[in-house]
Design a protein around this motif. Sequence first.
Motif, PDB file in Angstrom:
ATOM      1  N   GLN A   1      -3.011  15.312   1.059  1.00 38.19           N
ATOM      2  CA  GLN A   1      -3.183  15.198   2.507  1.00 38.19           C
ATOM      3  C   GLN A   1      -3.711  13.808   2.887  1.00 38.19           C
ATOM      4  O   GLN A   1      -3.262  13.216   3.866  1.00 38.19           O
ATOM      5  CB  GLN A   1      -4.127  16.290   3.019  1.00 38.19           C
ATOM      6  CG  GLN A   1      -3.489  17.649   3.068  1.00 38.19           C
ATOM      7  CD  GLN A   1      -4.459  18.724   3.541  1.00 38.19           C
ATOM      8  OE1 GLN A   1      -5.673  18.490   3.640  1.00 38.19           O
ATOM      9  NE2 GLN A   1      -3.919  19.898   3.833  1.00 38.19           N
ATOM     10  N   THR A   2      -4.656  13.307   2.116  1.00 40.25           N
ATOM     11  CA  THR A   2      -5.170  11.961   2.418  1.00 40.25           C
ATOM     12  C   THR A   2      -4.080  10.900   2.219  1.00 40.25           C
ATOM     13  O   THR A   2      -3.986   9.935   2.991  1.00 40.25           O
ATOM     14  CB  THR A   2      -6.391  11.604   1.543  1.00 40.25           C
ATOM     15  OG1 THR A   2      -6.082  11.799   0.184  1.00 40.25           O
ATOM     16  CG2 THR A   2      -7.602  12.372   1.946  1.00 40.25           C
TER      17      THR A   2
ATOM     18  N   GLN B   1       0.841  -1.209   0.000  1.00 42.75           N
ATOM     19  CA  GLN B   1       0.000   0.000   0.000  1.00 42.75           C
ATOM     20  C   GLN B   1       0.874   1.257   0.000  1.00 42.75           C
ATOM     21  O   GLN B   1       0.590   2.221  -0.729  1.00 42.75           O
ATOM     22  CB  GLN B   1      -0.925   0.014   1.220  1.00 42.75           C
ATOM     23  CG  GLN B   1      -2.082  -0.953   1.124  1.00 42.75           C
ATOM     24  CD  GLN B   1      -2.930  -0.958   2.397  1.00 42.75           C
ATOM     25  OE1 GLN B   1      -2.563  -0.358   3.409  1.00 42.75           O
ATOM     26  NE2 GLN B   1      -4.068  -1.640   2.332  1.00 42.75           N
ATOM     27  N   ARG B   2       1.925   1.276   0.814  1.00 42.48           N
ATOM     28  CA  ARG B   2       2.833   2.429   0.859  1.00 42.48           C
ATOM     29  C   ARG B   2       3.451   2.668  -0.514  1.00 42.48           C
ATOM     30  O   ARG B   2       3.552   3.804  -0.978  1.00 42.48           O
ATOM     31  CB  ARG B   2       3.954   2.186   1.881  1.00 42.48           C
ATOM     32  CG  ARG B   2       3.562   2.420   3.290  1.00 42.48           C
ATOM     33  CD  ARG B   2       4.804   2.361   4.195  1.00 42.48           C
ATOM     34  NE  ARG B   2       4.425   1.788   5.459  1.00 42.48           N
ATOM     35  CZ  ARG B   2       4.807   0.635   5.951  1.00 42.48           C
ATOM     36  NH1 ARG B   2       5.660  -0.109   5.302  1.00 42.48           N
ATOM     37  NH2 ARG B   2       4.367   0.218   7.109  1.00 42.48           N
ATOM     38  N   ARG B   3       3.885   1.612  -1.132  1.00 43.13           N
ATOM     39  CA  ARG B   3       4.522   1.726  -2.439  1.00 43.13           C
ATOM     40  C   ARG B   3       3.548   2.328  -3.457  1.00 43.13           C
ATOM     41  O   ARG B   3       3.912   3.218  -4.233  1.00 43.13           O
ATOM     42  CB  ARG B   3       5.008   0.345  -2.909  1.00 43.13           C
ATOM     43  CG  ARG B   3       5.898   0.406  -4.152  1.00 43.13           C
ATOM     44  CD  ARG B   3       6.441  -0.950  -4.539  1.00 43.13           C
ATOM     45  NE  ARG B   3       5.456  -1.876  -5.040  1.00 43.13           N
ATOM     46  CZ  ARG B   3       4.874  -1.814  -6.250  1.00 43.13           C
ATOM     47  NH1 ARG B   3       5.176  -0.864  -7.073  1.00 43.13           N
ATOM     48  NH2 ARG B   3       3.992  -2.709  -6.617  1.00 43.13           N
ATOM     49  N   GLU B   4       2.309   1.841  -3.444  1.00 40.66           N
ATOM     50  CA  GLU B   4       1.313   2.361  -4.387  1.00 40.66           C
ATOM     51  C   GLU B   4       1.052   3.852  -4.152  1.00 40.66           C
ATOM     52  O   GLU B   4       0.969   4.644  -5.107  1.00 40.66           O
ATOM     53  CB  GLU B   4       0.002   1.571  -4.258  1.00 40.66           C
ATOM     54  CG  GLU B   4       0.070   0.177  -4.824  1.00 40.66           C
ATOM     55  CD  GLU B   4      -1.200  -0.620  -4.563  1.00 40.66           C
ATOM     56  OE1 GLU B   4      -2.189  -0.068  -4.032  1.00 40.66           O
ATOM     57  OE2 GLU B   4      -1.196  -1.825  -4.890  1.00 40.66           O
ATOM     58  N   LEU B   5       0.952   4.230  -2.868  1.00 39.52           N
ATOM     59  CA  LEU B   5       0.701   5.644  -2.555  1.00 39.52           C
ATOM     60  C   LEU B   5       1.881   6.518  -2.971  1.00 39.52           C
ATOM     61  O   LEU B   5       1.695   7.609  -3.540  1.00 39.52           O
ATOM     62  CB  LEU B   5       0.402   5.821  -1.064  1.00 39.52           C
ATOM     63  CG  LEU B   5      -0.934   5.241  -0.574  1.00 39.52           C
ATOM     64  CD1 LEU B   5      -1.010   5.305   0.946  1.00 39.52           C
ATOM     65  CD2 LEU B   5      -2.111   5.972  -1.201  1.00 39.52           C
TER      66      LEU B   5
ATOM     67  N   THR C   1      -2.734   8.560   5.213  1.00 38.27           N
ATOM     68  CA  THR C   1      -2.739   7.099   5.046  1.00 38.27           C
ATOM     69  C   THR C   1      -1.340   6.538   5.284  1.00 38.27           C
ATOM     70  O   THR C   1      -1.177   5.496   5.937  1.00 38.27           O
ATOM     71  CB  THR C   1      -3.229   6.718   3.632  1.00 38.27           C
ATOM     72  OG1 THR C   1      -4.457   7.386   3.345  1.00 38.27           O
ATOM     73  CG2 THR C   1      -3.436   5.229   3.502  1.00 38.27           C
ATOM     74  N   LEU C   2      -0.329   7.244   4.768  1.00 39.91           N
ATOM     75  CA  LEU C   2       1.058   6.796   4.985  1.00 39.91           C
ATOM     76  C   LEU C   2       1.414   6.822   6.466  1.00 39.91           C
ATOM     77  O   LEU C   2       2.099   5.920   6.960  1.00 39.91           O
ATOM     78  CB  LEU C   2       2.041   7.669   4.191  1.00 39.91           C
ATOM     79  CG  LEU C   2       2.115   7.399   2.688  1.00 39.91           C
ATOM     80  CD1 LEU C   2       2.978   8.444   1.999  1.00 39.91           C
ATOM     81  CD2 LEU C   2       2.665   6.019   2.417  1.00 39.91           C
TER      82      LEU C   2
END
Length: 175
Positions: free
Chosen positions: A165-166, A145-149, A170-171
């Motif tokens: 900001q979102t 998920q971190r990588r995708e963001l 999330t990160l």
Amino acid sequence: MKKYTVYEIEKLTDGKLSKYKLTRAIHSGELKAESVKNQRKGRGTPNFYVYEDELKKYLGIVEQEKNRKIEIYDANESKNRRATEINDTVQTLMDNNKLLIENQSYKIDELLNRIQLLEKEQSQILPLLHENNNDKTKETEKSEQRRELLMELAQKDSISIDRKQTIFKTLNKLA
């Protein structure tokens, strides 16, 4: 007076006087023997009979030459002696086999104890492995998920501030 064949003498002396030596002594005249005239020739037919007193004389000569005693055993005594030797050998083999079986039994018991200990340890370790594996799976999902963001942030130049900001929130939650 008892008479023996060359073969019998060899057996009664346990091979100390061979048929060859006896026949050679008969031909050279050292041992007096009665020659047997047979129609049949070949195996199992005696060529000579040696009388007991002549055999004892010859044994005396041989014993003096060799400086050792050559005993003539009675046929029954020889059989009994061989039977005793065989029985002793069989008993020794049986004792050795018994010790070997006991030793193998001890080793098998020891291995069974090791197996039980390993099974006990395995039953304690498996739940920990499953738990650890679940944690790894969760961490892998978070990392994905971190990588995708981060890829989304890196690829798009014009991302709205709200979206940025979102993504940052999330990160932070994933950290």
